[in-house]
Design an enzyme around this catalytic site. Structure first.
Site, PDB file in Angstrom:
ATOM      1  N   ASP A   1       8.852   8.693   1.497  1.00  9.82           N
ATOM      2  CA  ASP A   1       7.552   8.872   0.828  1.00  9.82           C
ATOM      3  C   ASP A   1       6.471   9.216   1.857  1.00  9.82           C
ATOM      4  O   ASP A   1       5.563   9.995   1.578  1.00  9.82           O
ATOM      5  CB  ASP A   1       7.164   7.598   0.080  1.00  9.82           C
ATOM      6  CG  ASP A   1       7.927   7.448  -1.220  1.00  9.82           C
ATOM      7  OD1 ASP A   1       8.338   8.481  -1.792  1.00  9.82           O
ATOM      8  OD2 ASP A   1       8.118   6.306  -1.671  1.00  9.82           O
ATOM      9  N   GLY A   2       6.569   8.615   3.050  1.00  7.53           N
ATOM     10  CA  GLY A   2       5.601   8.902   4.117  1.00  7.53           C
ATOM     11  C   GLY A   2       5.621  10.381   4.489  1.00  7.53           C
ATOM     12  O   GLY A   2       4.578  10.977   4.767  1.00  7.53           O
TER      13      GLY A   2
ATOM     14  N   ARG B   1     -17.809  -9.440   0.375  1.00  6.81           N
ATOM     15  CA  ARG B   1     -17.629  -9.886   1.755  1.00  6.81           C
ATOM     16  C   ARG B   1     -16.155 -10.212   1.933  1.00  6.81           C
ATOM     17  O   ARG B   1     -15.571 -10.907   1.102  1.00  6.81           O
ATOM     18  CB  ARG B   1     -18.451 -11.143   2.041  1.00  6.81           C
ATOM     19  CG  ARG B   1     -19.888 -10.853   2.292  1.00  6.81           C
ATOM     20  CD  ARG B   1     -20.672 -12.138   2.426  1.00  6.81           C
ATOM     21  NE  ARG B   1     -21.980 -11.874   2.949  1.00  6.81           N
ATOM     22  CZ  ARG B   1     -22.964 -11.311   2.254  1.00  6.81           C
ATOM     23  NH1 ARG B   1     -22.761 -10.948   1.009  1.00  6.81           N
ATOM     24  NH2 ARG B   1     -24.144 -11.109   2.812  1.00  6.81           N
TER      25      ARG B   1
ATOM     26  N   ALA C   1       2.277   1.065  -3.328  1.00  7.63           N
ATOM     27  CA  ALA C   1       2.239   1.053  -1.859  1.00  7.63           C
ATOM     28  C   ALA C   1       1.315  -0.073  -1.372  1.00  7.63           C
ATOM     29  O   ALA C   1       1.489  -1.223  -1.762  1.00  7.63           O
ATOM     30  CB  ALA C   1       1.808   2.434  -1.361  1.00  7.63           C
TER      31      ALA C   1
ATOM     32  N   ASN D   1      -1.594  -1.008  -2.179  1.00 11.18           N
ATOM     33  CA  ASN D   1      -2.226  -1.723  -3.288  1.00 11.18           C
ATOM     34  C   ASN D   1      -1.404  -2.927  -3.746  1.00 11.18           C
ATOM     35  O   ASN D   1      -1.936  -4.002  -3.999  1.00 11.18           O
ATOM     36  CB  ASN D   1      -2.419  -0.732  -4.446  1.00 11.18           C
ATOM     37  CG  ASN D   1      -2.783  -1.417  -5.746  1.00 11.18           C
ATOM     38  OD1 ASN D   1      -3.896  -1.869  -5.918  1.00 11.18           O
ATOM     39  ND2 ASN D   1      -1.818  -1.512  -6.659  1.00 11.18           N
TER      40      ASN D   1
HETATM   41  P1  NAP Z   1       4.393   3.485   7.222  1.00 12.05           P
HETATM   42  O1  NAP Z   1       3.536   2.326   7.580  1.00 12.05           O
HETATM   43  O2  NAP Z   1       5.326   4.061   8.242  1.00 12.05           O
HETATM   44  O3  NAP Z   1       5.308   3.150   5.923  1.00 12.05           O
HETATM   45  C1  NAP Z   1       4.796   2.508   4.841  1.00 12.05           C
HETATM   46  C2  NAP Z   1       5.907   2.229   3.812  1.00 12.05           C
HETATM   47  O4  NAP Z   1       5.323   2.459   2.519  1.00 12.05           O
HETATM   48  C3  NAP Z   1       7.159   3.117   3.913  1.00 12.05           C
HETATM   49  O5  NAP Z   1       8.278   2.311   3.652  1.00 12.05           O
HETATM   50  C4  NAP Z   1       6.941   4.127   2.802  1.00 12.05           C
HETATM   51  O6  NAP Z   1       8.137   4.595   2.223  1.00 12.05           O
HETATM   52  C5  NAP Z   1       6.220   3.273   1.773  1.00 12.05           C
HETATM   53  N1  NAP Z   1       5.445   4.043   0.807  1.00 12.05           N
HETATM   54  C6  NAP Z   1       4.647   5.117   0.995  1.00 12.05           C
HETATM   55  N2  NAP Z   1       4.114   5.514  -0.165  1.00 12.05           N
HETATM   56  C7  NAP Z   1       4.595   4.668  -1.123  1.00 12.05           C
HETATM   57  C8  NAP Z   1       4.411   4.564  -2.514  1.00 12.05           C
HETATM   58  N3  NAP Z   1       3.593   5.404  -3.171  1.00 12.05           N
HETATM   59  N4  NAP Z   1       5.030   3.559  -3.175  1.00 12.05           N
HETATM   60  C9  NAP Z   1       5.822   2.686  -2.528  1.00 12.05           C
HETATM   61  N5  NAP Z   1       6.056   2.740  -1.206  1.00 12.05           N
HETATM   62  C10 NAP Z   1       5.430   3.719  -0.504  1.00 12.05           C
HETATM   63  O7  NAP Z   1       3.390   4.616   6.726  1.00 12.05           O
HETATM   64  P2  NAP Z   1       3.658   6.007   6.049  1.00 12.05           P
HETATM   65  O8  NAP Z   1       5.116   6.182   5.787  1.00 12.05           O
HETATM   66  O9  NAP Z   1       2.921   7.033   6.807  1.00 12.05           O
HETATM   67  O10 NAP Z   1       2.930   5.775   4.645  1.00 12.05           O
HETATM   68  C11 NAP Z   1       1.563   5.528   4.566  1.00 12.05           C
HETATM   69  C12 NAP Z   1       1.366   4.518   3.460  1.00 12.05           C
HETATM   70  O11 NAP Z   1       1.872   3.295   3.895  1.00 12.05           O
HETATM   71  C13 NAP Z   1      -0.071   4.258   3.125  1.00 12.05           C
HETATM   72  O12 NAP Z   1      -0.548   5.198   2.192  1.00 12.05           O
HETATM   73  C14 NAP Z   1       0.001   2.852   2.558  1.00 12.05           C
HETATM   74  O13 NAP Z   1       0.131   2.859   1.159  1.00 12.05           O
HETATM   75  C15 NAP Z   1       1.292   2.293   3.110  1.00 12.05           C
HETATM   76  N6  NAP Z   1       1.015   1.112   3.919  1.00 12.05           N
HETATM   77  C16 NAP Z   1       1.316  -0.084   3.378  1.00 12.05           C
HETATM   78  C17 NAP Z   1       1.010  -1.241   4.051  1.00 12.05           C
HETATM   79  C18 NAP Z   1       1.329  -2.555   3.418  1.00 12.05           C
HETATM   80  O14 NAP Z   1       1.949  -2.548   2.350  1.00 12.05           O
HETATM   81  N7  NAP Z   1       0.885  -3.656   3.996  1.00 12.05           N
HETATM   82  C19 NAP Z   1       0.405  -1.195   5.312  1.00 12.05           C
HETATM   83  C20 NAP Z   1       0.108   0.057   5.850  1.00 12.05           C
HETATM   84  C21 NAP Z   1       0.412   1.215   5.126  1.00 12.05           C
HETATM   85  P3  NAP Z   1       9.198   5.535   2.997  1.00 12.05           P
HETATM   86  O15 NAP Z   1       9.975   4.587   3.868  1.00 12.05           O
HETATM   87  O16 NAP Z   1       9.993   6.127   1.883  1.00 12.05           O
HETATM   88  O17 NAP Z   1       8.414   6.542   3.778  1.00 12.05           O
END
Ligand code: NAP
Length: 265
Positions: A45-46, A148, A162, A164
């Protein structure tokens, strides 16, 4: 049909991308990284998020399609062992298109810097590093609450699974044209009060976040960090533009959710 491929650097992904390129060449489908009609992301997804931002200037001309090389994703319909079937569907043009809402984000600055505009496919967050974030939250120009805490996350329906979800937001079906505002560690006591629950904002409404202090902010748009200082306010609404996916088969959204988070019952 002209196709662009966006992929991550994992060894498995590189091998799948090579195989996909060969199959596309055999089918006389042209690779065009500048003006594609279809963008295929290979990875997770990333990777699809990265592909979206690479082509977000051409949303009306481009459709997206995701091949996953790991686990089943929310934006990735095809598995790496289905490439022949995928290229076959491209040849016969059997696909239908499905579209999902995007978040429209506008950042306005205190100095003369012009407003910045972005589309988010998953979400936008506003956070402050090691200090309490203080912000007034307006909905449709009316002050709703003074926040705050650590920050706020505003997400699309497809982004609801994700970040959220990690901060306690609801999972929203992507056929609902709305966005969600979720709190990140809000400070609630006798003096400071927020709703303390995620809110789903309607299509014709907008949210304005007015930041009290102007330094040290981190604003994210999906995986991009966009800005830090001198922000006056950030405006959020559902975008008129949508992301279009080439959909060759239908996958039940709640089936995806169950597969990703629950597994076999
Ligand atoms: P990453 O930190 O390397 O991976 C974030 C994880 O979120 C990966 O496992 C990715 O899936 C998954 N993901 C991305 N979009 C999703 C969706 N719509 N529904 C469910 N899972 C999803 O960052 P990245 O791969 O560049 O993705 C950026 C996204 O990471 C941001 O938009 C944010 O939503 C999410 N994120 C989440 C957290 C958290 O949950 N605490 C923290 C930081 C960022 P894949 O393994 O298939 O790529």
């Amino acid at each position: 049909m002209k196709v662009a491929i966006v992929h991550n650097k994992e060894p498995k992904t590189l091998a799948v991308t090579e195989r996909l390129k060969n199959l596309l060449a055999q089918a006389n489908i042209k690779i065009d990284d500048q003006q594609p009609e279809l963008v295929i992301s290979v990875g997770g997804d990333g990777t699809l998020l990265a592909a979206f931002h690479q082509f977000s200037h051409a949303l009306n001309d481009v459709r997206f399609l995701g091949v996953h090389t790991g686990h089943l994703g929310f934006y990735t319909d095809w598995r790496d062992y289905e490439l022949e079937e995928l290229v076959d569907s491209l040849k016969t043009n059997r696909e239908q298109s499905v579209s999902y809402p995007l978040l429209d984000v506008r950042i306005s600055y205190l100095d003369d810097k012009p407003d910045q505009h972005f589309f988010a496919l998953n979400e936008s967050t506003i956070k402050r590093s090691n200090r309490t974030m203080v912000a007034d939250v307006y909905i449709k120009n009316e002050l709703f609450e003074s926040f705050r805490g650590d920050g706020l996350a505003l997400s699309t329906p497809t982004g609801s699974t994700a970040y959220n979800k990690s901060v306690g937001g609801a999972v929203i079906h992507p056929s609902i044209n709305a966005f969600q505002l979720a709190e990140i560690a809000s400070l609630n006591n006798r003096v400071f009060r927020t709703l303390g629950a995620p809110m789903v904002i309607a299509q014709d409404e907008w949210v304005e976040i007015r930041l009290e202090n102007t330094a040290d902010y981190l604003v994210t748009i999906d995986q991009l960090d966009v800005s830090k200082n001198n922000i006056r306010a950030i405006y959020y609404r559902i975008a008129e533009e949508r992301i279009h996916f080439a959909s060759y088969r239908h996958m039940h959204f709640w089936h995806r959710v169950k597969d990703a988070f629950i597994g076999e019952v």
